[in-house]
Design a protein around this motif. Structure first.
Motif, PDB file in Angstrom:
ATOM      1  N   THR A 115      -7.965 -15.134   1.795  1.00  0.00           N
ATOM      2  CA  THR A 115      -7.516 -14.101   0.857  1.00  0.00           C
ATOM      3  C   THR A 115      -8.404 -14.101  -0.380  1.00  0.00           C
ATOM      4  O   THR A 115      -8.678 -13.044  -0.951  1.00  0.00           O
ATOM      5  CB  THR A 115      -6.049 -14.322   0.459  1.00  0.00           C
ATOM      6  N   GLN A 155      -7.937   1.976  -4.558  1.00  0.00           N
ATOM      7  CA  GLN A 155      -7.509   0.925  -3.651  1.00  0.00           C
ATOM      8  C   GLN A 155      -6.489  -0.011  -4.285  1.00  0.00           C
ATOM      9  O   GLN A 155      -6.399  -1.166  -3.901  1.00  0.00           O
ATOM     10  CB  GLN A 155      -8.715   0.103  -3.188  1.00  0.00           C
ATOM     11  N   LEU A 163     -11.281 -12.000   0.421  1.00  0.00           N
ATOM     12  CA  LEU A 163     -10.965 -10.572   0.343  1.00  0.00           C
ATOM     13  C   LEU A 163     -10.919 -10.091  -1.098  1.00  0.00           C
ATOM     14  O   LEU A 163     -11.366  -8.996  -1.428  1.00  0.00           O
ATOM     15  CB  LEU A 163      -9.617 -10.296   1.011  1.00  0.00           C
ATOM     16  N   ARG A 220       1.240   4.138  -3.007  1.00  0.00           N
ATOM     17  CA  ARG A 220       0.943   5.559  -2.811  1.00  0.00           C
ATOM     18  C   ARG A 220       2.051   6.409  -3.455  1.00  0.00           C
ATOM     19  O   ARG A 220       1.789   7.484  -3.989  1.00  0.00           O
ATOM     20  CB  ARG A 220       0.828   5.862  -1.317  1.00  0.00           C
ATOM     21  N   PRO A 280       0.819  -1.216   0.000  1.00  0.00           N
ATOM     22  CA  PRO A 280       0.000   0.000   0.000  1.00  0.00           C
ATOM     23  C   PRO A 280       0.858   1.273   0.000  1.00  0.00           C
ATOM     24  O   PRO A 280       0.585   2.208  -0.759  1.00  0.00           O
ATOM     25  CB  PRO A 280      -0.816  -0.124   1.279  1.00  0.00           C
ATOM     26  N   GLY A 312      -3.329  -0.212  -4.050  1.00  0.00           N
ATOM     27  CA  GLY A 312      -2.343  -0.709  -3.088  1.00  0.00           C
ATOM     28  C   GLY A 312      -2.889  -1.866  -2.286  1.00  0.00           C
ATOM     29  O   GLY A 312      -2.232  -2.882  -2.084  1.00  0.00           O
ATOM     30  N   ARG A 313      -4.150  -1.698  -1.845  1.00  0.00           N
ATOM     31  CA  ARG A 313      -4.778  -2.768  -1.080  1.00  0.00           C
ATOM     32  C   ARG A 313      -4.887  -4.021  -1.940  1.00  0.00           C
ATOM     33  O   ARG A 313      -4.668  -5.135  -1.482  1.00  0.00           O
ATOM     34  CB  ARG A 313      -6.157  -2.298  -0.647  1.00  0.00           C
ATOM     35  N   PHE A 321     -13.481  -7.600  -3.261  1.00  0.00           N
ATOM     36  CA  PHE A 321     -12.658  -6.384  -3.359  1.00  0.00           C
ATOM     37  C   PHE A 321     -13.522  -5.170  -3.648  1.00  0.00           C
ATOM     38  O   PHE A 321     -13.365  -4.106  -3.062  1.00  0.00           O
ATOM     39  CB  PHE A 321     -11.604  -6.557  -4.452  1.00  0.00           C
ATOM     40  N   SER A 378      -1.713  -5.790  -2.107  1.00  0.00           N
ATOM     41  CA  SER A 378      -1.458  -6.423  -0.825  1.00  0.00           C
ATOM     42  C   SER A 378      -2.204  -7.754  -0.725  1.00  0.00           C
ATOM     43  O   SER A 378      -1.628  -8.784  -0.373  1.00  0.00           O
ATOM     44  CB  SER A 378      -1.915  -5.459   0.264  1.00  0.00           C
ATOM     45  N   PHE A 379      -3.490  -7.735  -1.081  1.00  0.00           N
ATOM     46  CA  PHE A 379      -4.293  -8.961  -1.016  1.00  0.00           C
ATOM     47  C   PHE A 379      -3.718 -10.043  -1.923  1.00  0.00           C
ATOM     48  O   PHE A 379      -3.598 -11.200  -1.550  1.00  0.00           O
ATOM     49  CB  PHE A 379      -5.743  -8.688  -1.434  1.00  0.00           C
TER      50      PHE A 379
END
Lengths: 139, 781
Positions: free
Chosen positions: B148, B111, B151, B28, B24, B113-114, B155, B117-118
């Motif tokens: 995961t 999102q 998630l 950014r 994340p 970055g998220r 998303f 990450s996931f």
């Protein structure tokens, strides 16, 4: 409870009780007493003060929110327990040291701080319940 | 050297999680270009595992690990043989491309970055799953892939459909995970082996064990839900709600193959039995047929591909279940081929969606000149999916037909299923890869043009690998297919199949399949309408069944809660105290353990006085005119008891009792005044007598219990220990306090945590009740 005598006496009574509670807390290791009883005494002191003079002065006198005091107590106890890990012994093992102060020998230990934590948790949790209940008397 | 390699492998296992942690922040700073940096993590994994190819091809499995929970015999350990290595290479290789693809696909998404990450977390979980040696790490990683995946599917959580799909996938695969856990524990108990490597070398132990069938069914429960076998297939097409990189990676190339991985992994110890060779082919074959038939019905590119994924997983399960050496080779080849072409086709579908603004095959056409690179990738992948030479899919399909024994009975049926399935798969492959690109240009919602390099790099690479790997089949077989098939079969194998067609029955069947496929492709629209009509006639499917099951569960939960938690304080109190009375009396009466009548003790007059005070307090409670008086009277009784403690030598206890009594009177009085009850109790005598009975049973029961306790010989080991060592090792003379803060410090820590939590809960309750109680007073007045 708006009697003049009670309202006048309550602050002194409460401060005496808090002092006594600290005394009970400190003597706990060798004589009857300890963090739990000490905490109960202090909590009663604040409850009485609150009944006599209202909740606002008690909150002002306490400065911190009682729940924050309880949280600090739990934190203190945990840290006192963790300290032993740094010395390579299991969690919560008491560590002792002797301090010579003004010609008196004091036994200091992590156990003492653990007991302080217990004291703070009991004072904080019970005082916050009592105060919250008393507060509603005014609405 | 071995140690260095061990730590590098450990690093490789945790690297995706580290990358997930920084994703994340990195996104950014670098925006979508973070993909180039983040892709280095899977690339490192790929290179690291690539280095093991030589060792593994020579038949040397790589193992290593660290102790995790030594007291339970659980290690964090890995086991790299042909099977896990191939999976690891697919996961990290495709993972590298997917991270890059996601960089382009979600460019500018808030999102992103998220998302990185996931997906990196998922990669770590999947990597761990296929490399795990110990059952516990296998299970933990297995569940981590489910979580995961949840998630990632959810998303886009502002959409209802995404949330439902995510929840559905989690429920289905999570239940399967529990089944797997039970299965692994049964295997562990039956064979005494807690690691895969140990289990694989245990020979026939598991097949001979009495719990074989139970273990098999439980393990299949895990594998079938994860690999979307009919009737658990419905979550997979719904999972297409996820962004396309997720569909390409989790729901075609990697995660859904976890079930197949498990079956292949356990084939040497669970397979080769009648049960195995019946259950797997039947479920696999059904899934293959259902998947392809449902795929025909779809018009959304992703859904078409999703259903063929279901079908392919069915084919893999069927082949694994057939169990012959050549069937396993076919499964291995098809698994690799499928990961390559399906990953590529999904990315192509996403690319079309991204550039043309729709992925409905009916609104697409003539994109070949606008998106030539995409078209090339799609074509190469589709030819592989259709099983045409010189692609990897062709090798797989030839081997599949060679594996099926055509000698009548069940085998003829499986052959027919395989032919129909493969033909329909070719249809879908062509529909996805050709329809949008050929024919007259159709007006699309967005003006279509070639996507950026981040987007086409992945599908093109995968498609080309599928071709190159087939042309140099000798090398591929030596390093990948043979070690993997050997691991599945549990014995060395050799694979000869190459892209050069040679006359055989298999080739003939291939030609039949291709001809059948092209014929159906030409009348796809009519086939689709026919399927739609059939499905509308049936009108019910496992997807709807899932909703019904969940609704039923919620209704049941509501009903049960309504009975147990009816919200009436009196009922709670009555039940609680009746239970206390039963718990005290029942054991004493059942085992005839009632105490003997004690001799009456001689007491001094002041002791009598204290007793009298307690009795007066009790009488005052019973006859008090209002509640406040009763509470204060209860306090009198409590103080009398505290005095008794003091008289009989328990100053600490007395001390605490005094304080607790004081505080309970204060707090009870405060609560009572706040509850705004009637000042006194107006219930009829009969109701009161019931309460008197319950209170009496509890009180007398407790007294009798205490009497009994004092009559049992006292074991003084503990008190002796405490009084001997209290000062010696704990530096305190007050035994009670030393026990509290030192000997039993952990208990105290738990207790003060409870005090704290109770305080918070009471505080919250007081605050919540505030508005409602004022309403009541207003209503009364």
């Amino acid at each position: 409870m708006q009697t003049v005598i009670f309202r006048t006496a309550a602050p002194y009574l409460a401060s005496l009780m808090v002092m006594f509670s600290v005394f009970v807390l400190l003597r706990g290791h060798n004589e009857p007493g300890g963090g739990f009883i000490g905490g109960l005494i202090a909590a009663s002191a604040f409850a009485i003060y609150g009944i006599a003079c209202g909740v606002t002065p008690v909150r002002r006198a306490l400065y911190f929110h009682p729940m924050a005091i309880a949280g600090f107590g739990l934190f203190l106890s945990t840290v006192a327990g963790l300290a032993s890990l740094a010395m390579g012994v299991p969690f919560l093992t008491g560590l002792w040291t002797e301090v010579h102060l003004l010609g008196v020998t004091l036994d200091l230990s992590t156990v003492l701080f653990f007991d302080f934590g217990v004291y703070f948790v009991v004072v904080g949790a019970i005082t916050s319940i009592a105060l919250a209940l008393e507060e509603r008397e005014e609405d | 050297m071995a140690d260095a390699s061990q730590s590098v492998t450990f690093l490789a296992l945790i690297l995706p999680f580290l990358a997930a942690a920084i994703a994340p922040a990195l996104t950014r700073i670098l925006k979508h270009n973070a993909a180039w940096v983040l892709a280095l993590a899977p690339l490192f994994l790929f290179v690291h595992f690539f280095g093991y190819l030589g060792d593994v091809a020579a038949g040397r499995a790589v193992t290593g690990g660290y102790a995790w929970i030594p007291s339970l015999g659980v290690d964090f350990s890995w086991f790299i043989d042909g099977l896990s290595l191939t999976f690891a290479l697919l996961i990290s290789g495709i993972g590298t491309l997917i991270v890059l693809y996601a960089g382009g696909y979600l460019k500018g998404h808030e999102q992103q970055g998220r998302f990185f990450s996931f997906i990196l977390m998922f990669m770590g979980a999947m990597q761990g799953l296929v490399l795990s040696d110990s059952f516990m790490t296998l299970f933990v990683f297995w569940e981590l892939t489910s979580i995961t995946s949840f998630l990632l599917i959810g998303f886009d959580h502002s959409r209802e459909a995404s949330r439902r799909a995510a929840l559905q996938a989690l429920v289905v695969t999570g239940l399967g995970g529990l089944s797997l856990l039970a299965g692994l524990l049964v295997i562990w108990a039956a064979t005494g082996e807690g690691t895969l490597s140990g289990l694989l070398s245990s020979g026939d132990a598991l097949r001979a064990a009495p719990f074989y069938l139970l273990a098999l069914v439980l393990v299949l429960g895990g594998a079938f839900t994860k690999s979307a076998q009919f009737p658990f297939h419905f979550w997979l097409p719904n999972a297409m709600e996820a962004p396309t990189p997720v569909s390409a990676y989790l729901h075609s190339a990697t995660m859904v193959k976890a079930g197949v991985y498990l079956l292949m992994r356990l084939n040497p110890v669970l397979g080769d039995t009648v049960w195995w060779e019946t259950i797997l082919p039947i479920f696999g074959g059904t899934t293959l047929l259902v998947g392809t038939l449902l795929a025909i019905r779809q018009t959304d590119l992703k859904l078409m591909l999703a259903y063929t994924t279901v079908a392919s997983l069915g084919l893999l399960v069927m082949l694994t279940g057939l169990g012959s050496e050549i069937a396993i080779e076919a499964a291995v080849l098809y698994l690799v081929a499928h990961s390559l072409f399906k990953g590529a086709l999904f990315m192509v579908a996403g690319l079309i969606d991204h550039e043309a603004g729709t992925r409905d095959v009916r609104w697409l056409g003539g994109l070949r000149s606008a998106m030539p690179i995409t078209f090339a990738a799609a074509l190469l992948a589709a030819l592989s999916m259709g099983g045409l030479p010189p692609f990897f899919g062709f090798l797989a399909k030839e081997e599949i037909y060679a594996a099926l024994d055509f000698s009548g009975g069940w085998n003829a049926l499986f052959t027919a299923v395989a032919i129909i399935g493969n033909a329909l798969m070719l249809v879908i492959g062509f529909a996805v890869a050709l329809k949008p690109f050929l024919g007259a240009a159709v007006e699309t919602p967005k003006h279509a043009h070639e996507g950026p390099v981040l987007l086409w790099l992945g599908p093109l690479t995968l498609a080309i690998v599928g071709c190159v790997a087939a042309i140099f089949s000798g090398v591929t077989h030596h390093y990948v297919s043979e070690p993997m098939a050997a691991a599945v079969a549990g014995a060395p194998v050799e694979i000869y199949i190459s892209v050069v067609p040679h006359a055989s029955l298999a080739l003939l069947l291939s030609i039949v399949t291709i001809a059948l496929g092209i014929a159906i492709f030409l009348m796809l629209d009519r086939a689709r309408d026919a399927m739609a009509a059939v499905l509308a006639a049936i009108g019910w499917g496992p997807d709807r069944g899932f909703d019904q099951a969940i609704r039923g569960l919620i209704r049941l939960a509501n009903a049960v809660t309504g009975v147990i938690q009816n919200g009436r304080m009196e009922v709670y109190m009555t039940v609680t105290f009746v239970m206390i009375a039963v718990a005290i009396w029942a054991p004493m009466l059942m085992f005839g353990e009632l105490p003997a009548m004690p001799t009456f003790p001689r007491m001094t007059f002041y002791e009598w006085t204290v007793f009298a005070i307690a009795a007066i307090g009790l009488g005052a409670v019973a006859y008090a005119a209002d509640r406040l008086t009763a509470i204060v009277s209860l306090g009198i009784q409590g103080f009398a008891v505290a005095l008794l403690f003091l008289l009989f030598g328990a100053p600490d206890l007395a001390f605490t009792q005094f304080m607790v009594e004081t505080l309970s009177v204060v707090i009870l009085a405060l609560v009572m005044t706040r509850l705004r009850l009637y000042p006194s109790d107006h219930r009829p005598t009969a109701e009161k007598m019931v309460d008197v009975g319950i209170a009496g049973a509890c009180g007398i029961g407790f007294a009798v219990l205490l009497l009994k306790v004092t009559q049992i010989p006292f074991d003084s080991t503990l008190s002796d220990f405490f009084s001997t060592y209290s000062y010696v090792i704990a530096h305190g003379r007050n035994i009670v306090n030393v026990i509290i803060v030192d000997f039993r410090g952990l208990d105290t820590l738990g207790e003060i945590a409870v005090v704290m939590i109770t305080g918070l809960a009471i505080l919250a309750l007081i605050r919540i009740r505030l508005p409602r109680s004022t309403d009541v007073t207003e209503a009364k007045s």
